[in-house]
Design a protein around this motif. Structure first.
Motif, PDB file in Angstrom:
ATOM      1  N   SER A 112       0.828  -1.208   0.000  1.00  0.00           N
ATOM      2  CA  SER A 112       0.000   0.000   0.000  1.00  0.00           C
ATOM      3  C   SER A 112       0.861   1.256   0.000  1.00  0.00           C
ATOM      4  CB  SER A 112      -0.922   0.006   1.227  1.00  0.00           C
ATOM      5  OG  SER A 112      -1.915  -0.981   1.121  1.00  0.00           O
ATOM      6  N   PHE A 113       1.864   1.287   0.877  1.00  0.00           N
ATOM      7  CA  PHE A 113       2.735   2.464   0.951  1.00  0.00           C
ATOM      8  C   PHE A 113       3.628   2.578  -0.283  1.00  0.00           C
ATOM      9  CE2 PHE A 113       1.653   1.876   5.454  1.00  0.00           C
ATOM     10  CZ  PHE A 113       1.266   3.169   5.773  1.00  0.00           C
ATOM     11  N   LEU A 114       3.987   1.445  -0.873  1.00  0.00           N
ATOM     12  CA  LEU A 114       4.795   1.463  -2.094  1.00  0.00           C
ATOM     13  C   LEU A 114       3.999   2.074  -3.251  1.00  0.00           C
ATOM     14  CD1 LEU A 114       7.502   0.667  -3.362  1.00  0.00           C
ATOM     15  CD2 LEU A 114       6.532  -1.575  -3.857  1.00  0.00           C
ATOM     16  N   LEU A 115       2.707   1.770  -3.326  1.00  0.00           N
ATOM     17  CA  LEU A 115       1.856   2.378  -4.357  1.00  0.00           C
ATOM     18  C   LEU A 115       1.778   3.890  -4.169  1.00  0.00           C
ATOM     19  CD1 LEU A 115      -1.079  -0.206  -4.609  1.00  0.00           C
ATOM     20  CD2 LEU A 115       0.695   0.232  -6.316  1.00  0.00           C
ATOM     21  N   ALA A 116       1.790   4.338  -2.901  1.00  0.00           N
ATOM     22  CA  ALA A 116       1.803   5.779  -2.632  1.00  0.00           C
ATOM     23  C   ALA A 116       3.115   6.396  -3.105  1.00  0.00           C
ATOM     24  CB  ALA A 116       1.602   6.041  -1.139  1.00  0.00           C
ATOM     25  N   ALA A 117       4.233   5.697  -2.885  1.00  0.00           N
ATOM     26  CA  ALA A 117       5.532   6.181  -3.349  1.00  0.00           C
ATOM     27  C   ALA A 117       5.564   6.277  -4.873  1.00  0.00           C
ATOM     28  CB  ALA A 117       6.635   5.256  -2.853  1.00  0.00           C
ATOM     29  N   MET A 118       4.952   5.292  -5.544  1.00  0.00           N
ATOM     30  CA  MET A 118       4.888   5.320  -7.010  1.00  0.00           C
ATOM     31  C   MET A 118       4.028   6.483  -7.492  1.00  0.00           C
ATOM     32  SD  MET A 118       4.605   1.226  -7.700  1.00  0.00           S
ATOM     33  CE  MET A 118       4.970   1.214  -9.452  1.00  0.00           C
ATOM     34  N   GLY A 119       2.964   6.800  -6.741  1.00  0.00           N
ATOM     35  CA  GLY A 119       2.146   7.963  -7.075  1.00  0.00           C
ATOM     36  C   GLY A 119       2.932   9.257  -6.949  1.00  0.00           C
ATOM     37  N   TYR A 120       3.756   9.344  -5.910  1.00  0.00           N
ATOM     38  CA  TYR A 120       4.612  10.526  -5.721  1.00  0.00           C
ATOM     39  C   TYR A 120       5.629  10.647  -6.857  1.00  0.00           C
ATOM     40  CZ  TYR A 120       8.176  13.606  -3.728  1.00  0.00           C
ATOM     41  OH  TYR A 120       9.087  14.613  -3.540  1.00  0.00           O
ATOM     42  N   ASP A 121       6.172   9.500  -7.291  1.00  0.00           N
ATOM     43  CA  ASP A 121       7.110   9.489  -8.419  1.00  0.00           C
ATOM     44  C   ASP A 121       6.460  10.067  -9.672  1.00  0.00           C
ATOM     45  OD1 ASP A 121       9.485   8.473 -10.049  1.00  0.00           O
ATOM     46  OD2 ASP A 121       7.846   7.303 -10.917  1.00  0.00           O
ATOM     47  N   ARG A 122       5.227   9.661  -9.956  1.00  0.00           N
ATOM     48  CA  ARG A 122       4.520  10.184 -11.129  1.00  0.00           C
ATOM     49  C   ARG A 122       4.232  11.686 -10.963  1.00  0.00           C
ATOM     50  NH1 ARG A 122       5.895   8.760 -15.064  1.00  0.00           N
ATOM     51  NH2 ARG A 122       7.660   8.297 -13.723  1.00  0.00           N
ATOM     52  N   VAL A 145      11.238   3.311  -0.295  1.00  0.00           N
ATOM     53  CA  VAL A 145      10.999   1.868  -0.160  1.00  0.00           C
ATOM     54  C   VAL A 145      11.235   1.422   1.283  1.00  0.00           C
ATOM     55  CG1 VAL A 145      11.799  -0.432  -0.849  1.00  0.00           C
ATOM     56  CG2 VAL A 145      11.506   1.363  -2.567  1.00  0.00           C
ATOM     57  N   ALA A 146      12.310   1.928   1.900  1.00  0.00           N
ATOM     58  CA  ALA A 146      12.613   1.574   3.290  1.00  0.00           C
ATOM     59  C   ALA A 146      11.505   2.056   4.226  1.00  0.00           C
ATOM     60  CB  ALA A 146      13.949   2.183   3.702  1.00  0.00           C
ATOM     61  N   ALA A 147      10.978   3.259   3.975  1.00  0.00           N
ATOM     62  CA  ALA A 147       9.887   3.783   4.802  1.00  0.00           C
ATOM     63  C   ALA A 147       8.626   2.935   4.641  1.00  0.00           C
ATOM     64  CB  ALA A 147       9.596   5.240   4.418  1.00  0.00           C
ATOM     65  N   ALA A 148       8.332   2.515   3.399  1.00  0.00           N
ATOM     66  CA  ALA A 148       7.170   1.654   3.147  1.00  0.00           C
ATOM     67  C   ALA A 148       7.308   0.334   3.897  1.00  0.00           C
ATOM     68  CB  ALA A 148       7.012   1.407   1.648  1.00  0.00           C
ATOM     69  N   CYS A 149       8.508  -0.249   3.854  1.00  0.00           N
ATOM     70  CA  CYS A 149       8.747  -1.527   4.551  1.00  0.00           C
ATOM     71  C   CYS A 149       8.669  -1.354   6.065  1.00  0.00           C
ATOM     72  CB  CYS A 149      10.106  -2.098   4.154  1.00  0.00           C
ATOM     73  SG  CYS A 149      10.193  -2.653   2.443  1.00  0.00           S
ATOM     74  N   ALA A 150       9.197  -0.239   6.578  1.00  0.00           N
ATOM     75  CA  ALA A 150       9.160   0.014   8.021  1.00  0.00           C
ATOM     76  C   ALA A 150       7.716   0.161   8.515  1.00  0.00           C
ATOM     77  CB  ALA A 150       9.958   1.274   8.352  1.00  0.00           C
ATOM     78  N   CYS A 203      -5.797  -1.189  10.226  1.00  0.00           N
ATOM     79  CA  CYS A 203      -6.139  -1.549   8.840  1.00  0.00           C
ATOM     80  C   CYS A 203      -6.645  -0.331   8.075  1.00  0.00           C
ATOM     81  CB  CYS A 203      -7.200  -2.655   8.829  1.00  0.00           C
ATOM     82  SG  CYS A 203      -6.614  -4.259   9.415  1.00  0.00           S
ATOM     83  N   SER A 204      -7.452   0.492   8.756  1.00  0.00           N
ATOM     84  CA  SER A 204      -7.982   1.698   8.112  1.00  0.00           C
ATOM     85  C   SER A 204      -6.866   2.672   7.758  1.00  0.00           C
ATOM     86  CB  SER A 204      -8.989   2.391   9.033  1.00  0.00           C
ATOM     87  OG  SER A 204     -10.065   1.533   9.350  1.00  0.00           O
ATOM     88  N   LEU A 205      -5.941   2.879   8.695  1.00  0.00           N
ATOM     89  CA  LEU A 205      -4.845   3.814   8.455  1.00  0.00           C
ATOM     90  C   LEU A 205      -3.951   3.352   7.311  1.00  0.00           C
ATOM     91  CD1 LEU A 205      -3.827   4.734  12.123  1.00  0.00           C
ATOM     92  CD2 LEU A 205      -4.955   6.217  10.458  1.00  0.00           C
ATOM     93  N   VAL A 206      -3.674   2.033   7.267  1.00  0.00           N
ATOM     94  CA  VAL A 206      -2.819   1.485   6.216  1.00  0.00           C
ATOM     95  C   VAL A 206      -3.450   1.685   4.842  1.00  0.00           C
ATOM     96  CG1 VAL A 206      -1.974  -0.696   5.238  1.00  0.00           C
ATOM     97  CG2 VAL A 206      -1.582  -0.167   7.629  1.00  0.00           C
ATOM     98  N   LEU A 207      -4.767   1.670   4.784  1.00  0.00           N
ATOM     99  CA  LEU A 207      -5.451   1.869   3.508  1.00  0.00           C
ATOM    100  C   LEU A 207      -5.727   3.342   3.219  1.00  0.00           C
ATOM    101  CD1 LEU A 207      -7.979  -1.101   3.679  1.00  0.00           C
ATOM    102  CD2 LEU A 207      -5.993  -0.913   2.197  1.00  0.00           C
ATOM    103  N   VAL A 208      -6.160   4.084   4.237  1.00  0.00           N
ATOM    104  CA  VAL A 208      -6.612   5.456   4.016  1.00  0.00           C
ATOM    105  C   VAL A 208      -5.441   6.408   3.786  1.00  0.00           C
ATOM    106  CG1 VAL A 208      -7.773   7.434   5.070  1.00  0.00           C
ATOM    107  CG2 VAL A 208      -8.781   5.152   5.258  1.00  0.00           C
TER     108      VAL A 208
END
Length: 314
Positions: A112-122, A145-150, A203-208
């Motif tokens: 989920s966080f990686l998709l957000a990082a990809m959105g920031y890249d675009r 990527v490290a922040a998403a994994c953390a 779960c809500s925070l991870v998605l929202v």
């Protein structure tokens, strides 16, 4: 882990496909083919990105990480599911169930966080192209990527500890094909309202939160694209985002259905069906959506294959 020894339940029994007993061999063949195809396509994507210097860009770096993540995600669930389809005894140990839940939550939350990082890249590529190479350098990409994994590791650890600290004295039958949150909570002897609220909130925070970050990125992207003078320029800019938007829609649609519903709406059969989609079908389609329909990637793949074929001749 002393808390494992305090519980009566030593193993769980999967009943996810018990209503399809006559079709289990067919399901095994279909799921095995899809799994091997997914592994093959992700392996092609990762190796092509690594071997072709033209793809050494932030967008393809994130794509390679996404492919690795999805390969690991399916590896956590699908092989065990395939074995169970051919087994009379479809069990998993208590500790094995906890490890499976933690691992798939870690990978799913990181996704989920990686998709957000990809959105920031675009967003940076379209809205701030002159500073793209500076803002999205190797250090910045690795940090994202490290922040998403953390974030994924922290959330997965908290939820897994909350779930498996509960007492399990009565039933050990999970109406699912892997150790997801809702099926395991269903067989707990009792659980506090506090733990349920904390799990739902996480779960809500991870998605929202990632979804809001993606929405903010695309609000700026769309406003920037609309200011482009030519239709061709607008089309090219939007086409670089279309694949990401499709994957975001599928990921958040499935995840929201599973994890953001009230407990009263829980349905084991519906959850099993949706889970099949995001454990087998989504990792199958994501590589095709992102890469195999991408002209730049296909050109790079042809170059890599050409170099590989020509190597024995030298």
């Amino acid at each position: 882990m002393e808390w494992i020894n305090e519980t009566v339940v030593r193993e769980f029994v999967f009943l996810g496909f018990s209503s399809l007993a006559g079709l289990q061999r067919l399901l095994f063949a279909v799921f095995l083919f899809l799994y091997l195809f997914t592994l093959g396509t992700n392996a092609i994507i990762i190796s092509t990105i690594v071997l072709d210097r033209a793809l050494h860009t932030p967008m393809y770096f994130f794509l390679a990480v996404l492919s690795c993540s999805e390969t690991c995600y399916t590896f956590v669930i699908v092989p065990k599911m395939l074995v169970d389809l051919l087994s009379q005894k479809k069990t998993i140990s208590f500790l094995g169930c906890a490890i499976q839940m933690f691992t798939f939550l870690f990978l799913g939350c990181s996704h989920s966080f990686l998709l957000a990082a990809m959105g920031y890249d675009r967003y940076v590529a379209i809205c701030n192209p002159l500073r793209y190479t500076v803002l999205m350098g190797h250090g910045a990409c690795t940090g994202l990527v490290a922040a998403a994994c953390a974030c994924g590791f922290t959330v997965a650890q908290i939820i897994t500890l909350l779930v498996f600290h509960l007492p399990f004295h009565s039933s050990n039958e999970l109406h699912h094909f892997f150790c997801d949150i809702s099926p395991v909570l269903q067989v707990a002897s009792h659980h506090t309202h506090f733990s349920q609220i904390v799990i739902f909130m996480l779960c809500s925070l991870v998605l929202v939160i990632p979804l809001l970050l993606i929405l903010v990125s695309y609000i700026h992207i769309i406003s920037a694209i609309l200011q482009f003078p030519s239709k061709l320029g607008r089309y090219k800019a939007f086409s670089t985002c279309a694949s990401h938007l499709v994957v975001v829609t599928v990921h958040y649609g499935c995840a929201s259905f599973i994890y953001l519903r009230p407990k009263s709406n829980y349905s084991s059969s519906q959850d099993a069906l949706i889970s099949v989609s995001y454990t087998i079908l989504t990792p199958l389609f994501n590589p095709m959506i992102y890469s195999l329909r991408n002209k730049e990637f296909k050109s790079a793949l042809r170059r890599v294959v050409g170099r590989t074929i020509s190597l024995p001749q030298h």
